[in-house]
Design a protein around this motif. Structure first.
Motif, PDB file in Angstrom:
ATOM      1  N   GLN A  71       0.633  -1.131  -0.110  1.00 38.79           N
ATOM      2  CA  GLN A  71      -0.354   0.154  -0.154  1.00 38.79           C
ATOM      3  C   GLN A  71       0.756   1.326   0.335  1.00 38.79           C
ATOM      4  O   GLN A  71       2.184   1.010   0.675  1.00 38.79           O
ATOM      5  CB  GLN A  71      -1.336   0.003   1.315  1.00 38.79           C
ATOM      6  CG  GLN A  71      -1.847  -1.249   1.034  1.00 38.79           C
ATOM      7  CD  GLN A  71      -2.996  -0.702   0.302  1.00 38.79           C
ATOM      8  OE1 GLN A  71      -3.190  -1.315  -0.953  1.00 38.79           O
ATOM      9  NE2 GLN A  71      -3.599   1.024  -0.243  1.00 38.79           N
ATOM     10  N   ARG A  72       0.834   2.262  -0.816  1.00 41.45           N
ATOM     11  CA  ARG A  72       1.178   3.696  -0.613  1.00 41.45           C
ATOM     12  C   ARG A  72       1.808   4.288   0.353  1.00 41.45           C
ATOM     13  O   ARG A  72       2.368   3.881   0.825  1.00 41.45           O
ATOM     14  CB  ARG A  72      -0.305   4.257  -1.423  1.00 41.45           C
ATOM     15  CG  ARG A  72       0.976   6.055  -1.247  1.00 41.45           C
ATOM     16  CD  ARG A  72      -0.030   7.517  -2.061  1.00 41.45           C
ATOM     17  NE  ARG A  72       0.368   8.247  -1.993  1.00 41.45           N
ATOM     18  CZ  ARG A  72       0.241   8.905  -0.660  1.00 41.45           C
ATOM     19  NH1 ARG A  72      -0.286   8.683  -0.015  1.00 41.45           N
ATOM     20  NH2 ARG A  72       0.842  10.342  -0.536  1.00 41.45           N
ATOM     21  N   GLU A  73       0.496   3.755   1.382  1.00 39.83           N
ATOM     22  CA  GLU A  73       0.622   4.758   2.968  1.00 39.83           C
ATOM     23  C   GLU A  73       2.160   3.713   3.817  1.00 39.83           C
ATOM     24  O   GLU A  73       3.065   4.531   3.971  1.00 39.83           O
ATOM     25  CB  GLU A  73      -0.841   5.391   3.809  1.00 39.83           C
ATOM     26  CG  GLU A  73      -1.732   5.679   2.941  1.00 39.83           C
ATOM     27  CD  GLU A  73      -1.898   5.499   2.012  1.00 39.83           C
ATOM     28  OE1 GLU A  73      -2.947   6.002   1.143  1.00 39.83           O
ATOM     29  OE2 GLU A  73      -2.208   3.679   1.692  1.00 39.83           O
TER      30      GLU A  73
ATOM     31  N   CYS B   6       6.357   8.032  -5.292  1.00 38.43           N
ATOM     32  CA  CYS B   6       4.514   7.808  -3.600  1.00 38.43           C
ATOM     33  C   CYS B   6       4.055   8.411  -3.780  1.00 38.43           C
ATOM     34  O   CYS B   6       2.810   8.640  -3.434  1.00 38.43           O
ATOM     35  CB  CYS B   6       6.292   6.840  -3.097  1.00 38.43           C
ATOM     36  SG  CYS B   6       4.731   5.504  -2.268  1.00 38.43           S
ATOM     37  N   LYS B   7       4.926   9.758  -2.999  1.00 40.69           N
ATOM     38  CA  LYS B   7       4.282  10.895  -2.557  1.00 40.69           C
ATOM     39  C   LYS B   7       2.882  11.345  -3.496  1.00 40.69           C
ATOM     40  O   LYS B   7       2.159  11.774  -2.947  1.00 40.69           O
ATOM     41  CB  LYS B   7       5.108  11.814  -2.501  1.00 40.69           C
ATOM     42  CG  LYS B   7       5.262  12.757  -1.557  1.00 40.69           C
ATOM     43  CD  LYS B   7       6.061  14.134  -1.518  1.00 40.69           C
ATOM     44  CE  LYS B   7       5.012  15.135   0.020  1.00 40.69           C
ATOM     45  NZ  LYS B   7       5.789  16.064  -0.327  1.00 40.69           N
ATOM     46  N   ALA B   8       3.282  11.225  -5.497  1.00 32.88           N
ATOM     47  CA  ALA B   8       2.018  12.135  -6.140  1.00 32.88           C
ATOM     48  C   ALA B   8       1.352  11.324  -6.065  1.00 32.88           C
ATOM     49  O   ALA B   8      -0.085  11.528  -7.077  1.00 32.88           O
ATOM     50  CB  ALA B   8       2.472  12.228  -6.830  1.00 32.88           C
ATOM     51  N   LEU B   9       1.426   9.851  -5.764  1.00 29.90           N
ATOM     52  CA  LEU B   9       0.514   8.685  -6.426  1.00 29.90           C
ATOM     53  C   LEU B   9      -1.045   9.394  -5.406  1.00 29.90           C
ATOM     54  O   LEU B   9      -0.884   9.583  -3.566  1.00 29.90           O
ATOM     55  CB  LEU B   9       0.396   7.272  -6.120  1.00 29.90           C
ATOM     56  CG  LEU B   9       0.998   7.068  -7.168  1.00 29.90           C
ATOM     57  CD1 LEU B   9       1.911   5.918  -6.953  1.00 29.90           C
ATOM     58  CD2 LEU B   9       0.767   7.286  -8.682  1.00 29.90           C
ATOM     59  N   PRO B  10      -2.352   9.098  -5.578  1.00 25.47           N
ATOM     60  CA  PRO B  10      -3.208   8.863  -4.872  1.00 25.47           C
ATOM     61  C   PRO B  10      -3.449   7.815  -3.779  1.00 25.47           C
ATOM     62  O   PRO B  10      -2.857   6.832  -3.514  1.00 25.47           O
ATOM     63  CB  PRO B  10      -4.835   8.985  -4.984  1.00 25.47           C
ATOM     64  CG  PRO B  10      -4.443   8.554  -6.697  1.00 25.47           C
ATOM     65  CD  PRO B  10      -2.246   8.420  -6.192  1.00 25.47           C
ATOM     66  N   ASP B  11      -3.934   9.141  -1.805  1.00 27.76           N
ATOM     67  CA  ASP B  11      -4.528   7.520  -0.705  1.00 27.76           C
ATOM     68  C   ASP B  11      -4.557   6.278  -1.542  1.00 27.76           C
ATOM     69  O   ASP B  11      -6.268   6.528  -2.431  1.00 27.76           O
ATOM     70  CB  ASP B  11      -5.096   8.452   0.012  1.00 27.76           C
ATOM     71  CG  ASP B  11      -4.844   9.521   0.686  1.00 27.76           C
ATOM     72  OD1 ASP B  11      -2.874   9.624  -0.044  1.00 27.76           O
ATOM     73  OD2 ASP B  11      -4.801  10.623   1.071  1.00 27.76           O
TER      74      ASP B  11
ATOM     75  N   THR C 160      -3.536   3.598  -2.734  1.00 29.54           N
ATOM     76  CA  THR C 160      -2.854   3.079  -3.942  1.00 29.54           C
ATOM     77  C   THR C 160      -2.174   2.041  -3.181  1.00 29.54           C
ATOM     78  O   THR C 160      -1.621   1.591  -3.116  1.00 29.54           O
ATOM     79  CB  THR C 160      -2.344   4.554  -4.678  1.00 29.54           C
ATOM     80  OG1 THR C 160      -3.171   5.236  -5.331  1.00 29.54           O
ATOM     81  CG2 THR C 160      -1.768   3.534  -5.980  1.00 29.54           C
TER      82      THR C 160
ATOM     83  N   SER D  66      -1.135   3.900 -13.854  1.00 21.99           N
ATOM     84  CA  SER D  66      -0.625   4.460 -14.132  1.00 21.99           C
ATOM     85  C   SER D  66       1.120   3.268 -13.975  1.00 21.99           C
ATOM     86  O   SER D  66       1.120   1.786 -13.280  1.00 21.99           O
ATOM     87  CB  SER D  66       0.191   5.330 -13.057  1.00 21.99           C
ATOM     88  OG  SER D  66      -0.649   5.972 -12.804  1.00 21.99           O
TER      89      SER D  66
END
Length: 367
Positions: A6-8, A78-83, A85, A103
């Motif tokens: 997960q992105r977070e 990673c920072k630019a992707l939506p929560d 993701t 993406s």
């Protein structure tokens, strides 16, 4: 190597280790992070050969392996992707692919064998410290470190530990900051000293963040290592002898001025507007019950601030760098501060009225 996460969950360790990576590199691989995936866990390592940060995170590892990828590009993607993701990373020896929804990003990679590693720390002492207490004393002292001074041992911060106290000390030759916190350390009656370089202090401070748990400090002859949660921080130490800082603290400064910290800070900030831009000097003129702050500049402009203070001192005027006074006041946390003076040619001691856990010495200016 292939894993998904997960992105977070990925962003936090990436943020921790990317700060260590310098923007300008002597070796291309130093702009990369070493990524190692194995048994449901991925570790990220960043280094500049002086400081190293390793952060681990749980992930679904489909293909174990190790490789290096560009640190800032991976972090920024990673920072630019939506929560929310979910990312899939598939990295080979020459390139890596990041997939997130619709993406897709392809990054150049370098072999893990090219990535340098700080040698193992030969641990001579291990101590458990409160992360909150360590961060507090770094907050109150690190601003006084020198920056690119020829006296290389001043370009860092002294950490002293004894059985019942941990102390941080920093000086740039013009001001001195000392802060300490009680501790319960098992050092067998010995005291331990180490000088952590400026970059190491900054990254250690950032790592501590809002942490409330204890961290483990492992001390070696030339390195210090801190373990906090799933993150391991390692820094080389400065090999040098720190000055005898206690001899700098003015003992005979018996001319006392007690003032409201907030009011004094605001008055100094206003006076600083018209101070000399190069020397930043202000003059403190003390009379019984009153403190005048006077600033001049080459344009013949003048600022005068007057405060009610608790003092019996009469006819004493001393010049100081206003930025150094403001730094000292900002590092304290009491409502009332005490400025201890001796004469017009001596340094002053700034501390809170009810505590000596944080002491700040400022050298005088000739105005």
């Amino acid at each position: 190597m292939k894993f998904s996460i997960q992105r977070e969950a990925l962003l936090r360790p990436l943020s921790q280790v990317t700060g260590v990576v310098e923007r300008r590199q002597t070796l291309p691989v130093l702009a990369n992070l070493l990524v190692v995936g194995d048994a449901g866990e991925v570790s990220f390592t960043g280094t500049d050969l002086e400081v190293e940060m390793v952060a681990r995170v749980q992930a679904e590892v489909d293909e174990p392996g190790e490789v290096t990828v560009p640190a800032r590009k991976l972090h920024d993607i990673c920072k630019a992707l939506p929560d929310g993701t979910r990312l899939e990373l598939d990295v080979g020896a020459e390139k890596g692919t990041i997939r997130a929804g619709r993406s897709r990003y392809t990054l150049a990679s370098l072999p893990a064998n090219d990535f340098p590693s700080i040698e193992d720390v030969e641990v001579s002492q291990s101590v458990s410290l409160s992360a909150h207490d360590l961060k507090t004393i770094l907050d109150r002292t690190s601003f006084a470190m020198a920056n690119q001074d020829v006296r290389y041992y001043l370009n860092g911060l002294l950490v002293e530990m004894a059985d019942d106290v941990v102390r941080a000390v920093a000086t740039d030759g013009h001001r001195l900051a000392i802060a300490e916190a009680p501790a319960e350390l098992s050092l067998g009656g010995q005291s331990v000293q180490m000088i952590i370089p400026r970059k190491g202090v900054i990254e250690l401070h950032r790592l501590l963040g809002e942490a409330e748990e204890n961290l483990m400090l492992e001390l070696g002859r030339a390195h210090v290592r801190a373990r906090l949660g799933l993150t391991v921080f390692t820094s080389k130490l400065i090999d040098g002898r720190f000055p005898d800082y206690e001899s700098v603290v003015p003992i005979a400064a018996d001319q006392l001025v007690d003032a409201d910290r907030g009011a004094l800070r605001e008055a100094l900030q206003r006076a600083a507007i018209l101070s000399n831009e190069k020397y930043r000097g202000v003059k403190l003129e003390v009379e019984p019950g009153r403190l005048r702050i006077v600033a001049h500049n080459p344009e013949q402009e003048e600022a005068v601030e007057e405060l009610e203070v608790d003092t019996e001192v009469a006819g004493l005027a001393v010049g100081f760098n206003v930025n150094y006074l403001l730094d000292a006041l900002n590092a304290l946390d009491g409502d009332e501060v005490r400025i201890s003076l001796k004469d017009a040619n001596s340094s002053c001691l700034v501390q809170t009225v009810d505590s000596e856990s944080s002491r700040h010495v400022v050298m005088p200016l000739r105005l």
